[in-house]
Scaffold this active site. Structure first.
Site, PDB file in Angstrom:
ATOM      1  N   HIS A 125       0.850  -1.181  -0.029  1.00 40.99           N
ATOM      2  CA  HIS A 125       0.118  -0.051   0.072  1.00 40.99           C
ATOM      3  C   HIS A 125       0.890   1.200   0.006  1.00 40.99           C
ATOM      4  O   HIS A 125       0.598   2.067  -0.649  1.00 40.99           O
ATOM      5  CB  HIS A 125      -0.914  -0.038   1.352  1.00 40.99           C
ATOM      6  N   ASP A 160       2.697   1.618  -3.396  1.00 37.73           N
ATOM      7  CA  ASP A 160       1.484   2.194  -4.514  1.00 37.73           C
ATOM      8  C   ASP A 160       1.265   3.668  -4.191  1.00 37.73           C
ATOM      9  O   ASP A 160       1.173   4.308  -5.273  1.00 37.73           O
ATOM     10  CB  ASP A 160       0.107   1.281  -4.257  1.00 37.73           C
TER      11      ASP A 160
END
Length: 102
Positions: free
Chosen positions: A75, A78
Site C-alpha cells: 500500500h 502504491d
C-alpha cells in the site's frame, strides 16, 4: 515498530506530495504562479522525504528479503508510485497553463 513507522511515513509523505501537486494545478488554472510554485516546492519536498525512507528500506533489505512484504508495505509503495506519476503529469499540465500552449 520502526518498520511500521517507516511505512506510515512513506504513506503520509506520498499523500502530502500528491495533494500539494493537485493544489499547484488548482493555482495554475487561476494563474496564481507564486502559489503554484510554492505548492510544487512543498510537493517535491514531501516526495523527497517519502523517497528517502523507501531508499533506506531498500538498503536494509539488500534484495535479500530481509524486510517482510506486507499488504501495508505494498500500500505504501502504491501511494508513492501514484504520487510520483501524478507529480510528473501535473508538472506537464502546469507548463501548458503557464505557457498557454493549446
Amino acid at each position: 515498530m520502526s518498520l511500521e513507522l517507516d511505512i506510515m511515513e512513506i504513506i503520509t509523505n506520498a499523500g502530502e506530495s500528491k495533494s500539494e501537486a493537485m493544489m499547484a494545478l488548482h493555482h495554475a488554472k487561476r494563474g496564481e504562479w507564486d502559489l503554484c510554485d510554492d505548492a510544487l516546492t512543498r510537493s517535491r519536498d514531501a516526495a523527497s522525504r517519502a523517497h528517502a525512507v523507501q531508499t533506506k528500506l531498500i538498503g536494509i533489505d539488500e534484495g535479500e528479503g530481509k524486510i517482510p512484504v506486507t499488504l501495508v508495505m505494498v500500500h505504501a509503495q502504491d501511494h508513492l508510485m501514484t504520487a510520483m506519476l501524478a507529480n510528473e503529469l501535473i508538472k506537464e499540465m502546469i507548463e501548458v497553463y503557464r505557457h498557454k500552449v493549446y
